[in-house]
Design an enzyme around this catalytic site. Structure first.
Site, PDB file in Angstrom:
ATOM      1  N   GLU B 236     -41.206 102.264 -65.676  1.00 59.26           N
ATOM      2  CA  GLU B 236     -42.462 102.972 -65.464  1.00 59.26           C
ATOM      3  C   GLU B 236     -42.257 103.972 -64.339  1.00 59.26           C
ATOM      4  O   GLU B 236     -41.531 103.676 -63.382  1.00 59.26           O
ATOM      5  CB  GLU B 236     -43.565 101.986 -65.063  1.00 59.26           C
ATOM      6  CG  GLU B 236     -44.019 101.100 -66.196  1.00 59.26           C
ATOM      7  CD  GLU B 236     -45.015 100.063 -65.718  1.00 59.26           C
ATOM      8  OE1 GLU B 236     -46.211 100.239 -65.937  1.00 59.26           O
ATOM      9  OE2 GLU B 236     -44.572  99.076 -65.107  1.00 59.26           O
ATOM     10  N   HIS B 260     -43.337  90.794 -71.651  1.00 58.78           N
ATOM     11  CA  HIS B 260     -42.899  91.884 -72.531  1.00 58.78           C
ATOM     12  C   HIS B 260     -41.404  91.830 -72.839  1.00 58.78           C
ATOM     13  O   HIS B 260     -40.986  91.851 -73.983  1.00 58.78           O
ATOM     14  CB  HIS B 260     -43.201  93.237 -71.898  1.00 58.78           C
ATOM     15  CG  HIS B 260     -44.640  93.432 -71.556  1.00 58.78           C
ATOM     16  ND1 HIS B 260     -45.652  92.950 -72.349  1.00 58.78           N
ATOM     17  CD2 HIS B 260     -45.245  94.059 -70.526  1.00 58.78           C
ATOM     18  CE1 HIS B 260     -46.806  93.269 -71.811  1.00 58.78           C
ATOM     19  NE2 HIS B 260     -46.593  93.939 -70.699  1.00 58.78           N
TER      20      HIS B 260
END
Lengths: 387, 505
Positions: B236, B260
């Site tokens: 990110e 995830h």
């Protein structure tokens, strides 16, 4: 975007390849080729719809506009664009004049994406026998639109007589929203009862001449075996020709679904308050997008079409079509449909209808000998093999 | 499901529409509800995928009337909706929107909620079916669940279903997640619990299964004979935003790695399910998660980092410790990388490198299979100097698609082979019509399709992987890395120790 005036098919192929190279990695996945056959008057509409559909399904769009078949000199104008006004993918808009318009496939064939399914969509009056259009024969799925015909019921019957698996009609696609709503309405009845529901009869209020309304009635009949008529609605039915649907159920219940004209449908059923569901008028592009989602034969459509038109044996037909050559110039009357070569006997006024000749030599004087206004600089040397 | 004469298995145009039901959202004023849930509900309604009888109930502490709530919901939906805005669709939805105000420990408020639900049953014909979405901090779960139990809202009966949707984090370690699972399972039955991992709602993740199990091309090489290593990256570029309070306690490993990344690993490494059904897929995923092994040398093969001040995308970025609400001495990690193994015949000896981090150069999630080099190259050494390992990369986001990297001859008179990549893009222009993950998952909850939701055993197996790492890291200080770098140097050294390097996504 590049426009090629008075060009050749191979120049279009080259231009497309050139744009793919210079355009960079604009598009790398092509799921299918969409061939759009449109009249000049409807071409903008068709382009918009194809662009919308291409956003959902990566495809190469080939728009074929046939113009002035009686023009003395055949001519091809083409507009080639990648990632331009016709959406993210590759698109070629071709206008064909003169006898070339009857040989559109000669330009289209080399432009098809390799080994990808082909879908042909007529946004115009389709030939009454699709086999007479080579663009139908090369297609895995053929999309017509009976709602554009002046006599929609007759158009539907024509489609039923000509049906082969892989055919579909946008009049049927227009019924999807209604079908979903009705199914959901029955779900909610059976959910309340905790038991299955039977449809015993009913009626569709709308425009009895609308293909979509008739197909919807045909579908309900094919699913339930009950009899259903399309009756004239008191108010003007929307673009689908359906204003409301009333279904008589077992246990003496009745479900009524009617369009509220604000993009919704109101479902009325006993013991429950009225409920509203989204039932928007859909754009042409959206309908086309639904068609491109699946390319396998649509059995429920075949069954609905059978019931609607009374033509039987649709499901058993073979999906393979072979091209039947028809020269419209030699037809007595327009729209009378084509004739099979085998069916024409010696005594026929125009003799045996020509079949596709083994070579194109001598069959099309103008196409062979007609000259271009200007010599085509991109045309290959005659001795060189055409790429 | 009760048979419907109009339904036909061959008829694939008709959408899957849930039974009449209500969606109850706790914490409706929160960020997630406004940015994701409400827009997803609108998009579903707009696509005609909500049942005829549907109601949306919001529960929050704020003192609002139905009107105020409808206003907020409208703005939220309108701002973030994916599909075009149609006022009439919203109006219809708004007519079945209710708001119940109260705090979670207020008995009266929950009685009111139960009444509102019962009212909707008669006025909107929702048939008693309801899904409860817990968009609230996990600390609140016990109170809310107890209240639901007390009022009898959580009971599924043959006549109606009641489901609960839980957002991550599912606990903070194995013990707490067990506790949470027990708590949730004591109120709802196991098959009525839906744990949302929004990554699993993404098209590409589902496409991974199509890629593997619908093709003959990839499965034969999808094993340790051909695969050298697997790299799963979720990077990110953003920092922690306003979530300092949450993030300080959580860290990258718990926030991303545990759910995830391990889910992506499970989907990549799992065996072919017997059939494409929720149970079978979840069984296969669970087998993989149970087979995950930790490195013996944790010091080298598990790295955590924390971003320092730096430059990212042309802008100055603050260091993590300087972020508002963060302890200046914080040892919370914002980057985690680990080498895992999967102890099965298929994957024995193949390292799975997982990494995640904040303030990395770009936002990207991908799964890369790095293949072994050809055992013999008939070319001169100098010809293949630029040839790397073949790679198959599943790009989850952005640019959803697949990349295949292989060697190709450089055009010219000499034999020279270099890497090129071939792209399949089912993304960019085309994904704008593919549903947002929340939309898909919300619909699945209402339909009762649990294929894309991890089971609690999976969650526990994942914690069993993360707990020893957290234990090892406890008390230590994460390695610093500058914002805008691909993580701390130790992460690079971790791969270099085995003669590999990270693929730059």
């Amino acid at each position: 975007m590049t426009t090629l005036w008075d060009t050749t098919g191979s120049a279009v192929v080259k231009e497309l390849a050139a744009q793919r190279r210079t355009g960079g990695a604009v598009l790398s996945g092509v799921a299918l080729t969409l061939v759009v056959v449109a009249d000049e008057g409807r071409v903008t509409e068709a382009e918009d719809a194809a662009t919308t559909a291409a956003e959902q399904h990566p495809c190469r769009i080939l728009v074929v506009v046939r113009r002035q078949i009686d023009a003395p000199v055949p001519r091809l104008d083409a507009e080639v664009s990648i990632g331009g006004r016709l959406g993210p993918g590759e698109a070629v808009v071709m206008r064909m004049y003169g006898r070339l318009a009857l040989h559109a496939e000669s330009v289209v064939l080399p432009l098809l994406a390799a080994d990808a399914p082909v879908v042909t969509w007529w946004h115009s009056d389709p030939p009454s026998r699709l086999t007479t259009d080579a663009l139908a024969v090369i297609a895995d799925r053929r999309i017509t639109d009976s709602t554009v015909a002046a006599d929609q019921m007759r158009a539907l019957r024509t489609r039923a007589q000509d049906y082969a698996p892989g055919d579909t009609d946008l009049a049927w696609t227009r019924a999807t929203g209604w079908r979903a709503t009705l199914t959901s309405a029955l779900d909610s009845v059976s959910g309340r009862r905790g038991d299955a529901v039977q449809v015993l009869g009913g009626r569709i209020e709308g425009d009895p001449g609308a293909a979509t309304a008739q197909l919807l009635a045909g579908w309900i009949q094919s699913r339930s075996g009950a009899r259903l008529d399309v009756v004239q609605a008191t108010r003007h039915a929307g673009p689908s020709g359906i204003d409301s649907v009333v279904l008589q159920l077992d246990q003496d219940e009745e479900v009524r679904v009617h369009a509220d004209r604000r993009g919704g449908a109101v479902i009325s059923q006993p013991y429950r308050p009225d409920a509203t569901m989204a039932l928007p008028d859909r754009s042409l592009g959206d309908l086309l997008g639904e068609e491109l989602r699946r390319l396998d034969p649509d059995e429920p459509y075949a069954e609905a079409l059978e019931v609607t038109t009374g033509v039987s044996g649709l499901a058993g037909r073979t999906g393979v079509r072979s091209h039947v050559w028809v020269d419209p110039a030699e037809q007595d009357g327009a729209g009378s449909g084509a004739v099979d070569a085998e069916q024409v006997d010696e005594g026929s006024p125009h003799g045996a209808a020509p079949t596709v000749p083994p070579t194109s030599e001598g069959t099309d004087e103008v196409a062979l000998h007609g000259e271009h206004d200007t010599p085509d600089p991109t045309a290959p040397e005659t001795s060189e093999a055409v790429r | 499901m009760i048979p419907n004469p109009l339904r036909d298995p061959r008829d694939r145009r008709l959408p899957r529409v849930p039974e009449p039901c209500a969606l109850v959202v706790f914490g409706i004023t929160g960020d997630l509800a406004r940015k994701k849930l409400l827009p997803a509900v609108y998009d579903l309604a707009n696509r005609g995928l909500l049942p005829t009888n549907f109601a949306l109930l919001g529960f929050a502490r704020r003192d609002w009337g139905d009107q105020d709530f409808a206003e907020l919901a409208r703005d939220a939906a309108r701002n973030a909706a994916r599909t075009p805005w149609r006022e009439e669709v919203w109006e219809r939805l708004a007519s079945s929107v209710r708001f119940v105000q109260g705090s979670f420990d207020d008995d009266n408020a929950f009685d009111e909620l139960a009444n509102a639900l019962a009212d909707l049953e008669s006025s909107h014909g929702i048939g008693g079916n309801a899904a409860f979405y817990l968009s609230i901090p996990p600390a609140m779960f016990p109170v809310v669940l107890k209240q639901m139990q007390r009022t009898g809202m959580a009971e599924s009966t043959p006549d109606r279903w009641r489901r609960v949707v839980v957002e991550k984090p599912f606990g903070t370690d194995l013990a707490s997640s067990r506790e949470l699972n027990e708590l949730v399972d004591s109120v709802f039955s196991a098959e009525d619990v839906f744990r949302i991992d929004h990554y699993l709602g993404k098209e590409t993740v589902q496409n991974l299964m199509a890629l593997r199990f619908a093709n003959t091309l990839f499965e034969p090489i999808w094993n340790g004979h051909h695969v050298d290593s697997v790299q799963i990256t979720m990077a990110e570029d953003v920092g922690i935003g306003g979530r300092a309070g949450f993030y300080e306690k959580t860290g990258a490993a718990r926030d991303v790695l545990q759910n995830h990344l391990l889910q992506l690993l499970a989907l990549t490494a799992m065996e072919e399910p017997v059939e494409f059904s929720a149970d079978e897929i979840r069984t296969e995923k669970l087998k993989v998660l149970r087979a995950v092994s930790l490195p013996e040398d944790v010091r080298t093969f598990a790295v955590r980092g924390q971003y320092e001040q730096g430059w990212l995308a042309g802008q100055r970025a603050r260091g993590y410790r300087q972020e508002e609400g963060v302890d200046p001495e914080s040892t919370t990690e914002t980057f985690a990388a680990v080498r895992l193994g999967v102890e099965t015949r298929r994957w024995a000896g193949v390292p799975f490198y997982l990494r995640t981090g904040k303030r990395l150069p770009r936002r990207v999630t991908e799964i890369a299979l790095v293949f072994k080099r050809a055992p013999h190259l008939p070319f001169a050494d100098t010809d293949t100097e630029e040839l790397g390992n073949n790679q198959l990369v599943v790009r989850v986001q952005p640019d959803e698609g697949v990349t295949l990297k292989f060697g190709s001859k450089v055009p010219g008179s000499v034999m020279e082979v270099r890497d090129v990549s071939m792209d399949f893009l089912y993304g960019e222009q085309f994904t704008e019509t593919s549903p947002e993950a929340y939309e898909r998952l919300l619909l699945d909850v209402l339909l009762g399709d649990a294929t894309l939701f991890p089971r609690n055993a999976e969650v526990e197996a994942s914690w069993a992987v993360i707990d020893p790492l957290e234990e090892f890291w406890a008390g230590g200080t994460p390695e610093p890395y500058r914002a805008g770098e691909w993580g701390p140097r130790a992460a690079d050294e971790m791969l270099a120790a085995e003669g590999r390097r990270w693929r730059r996504p």
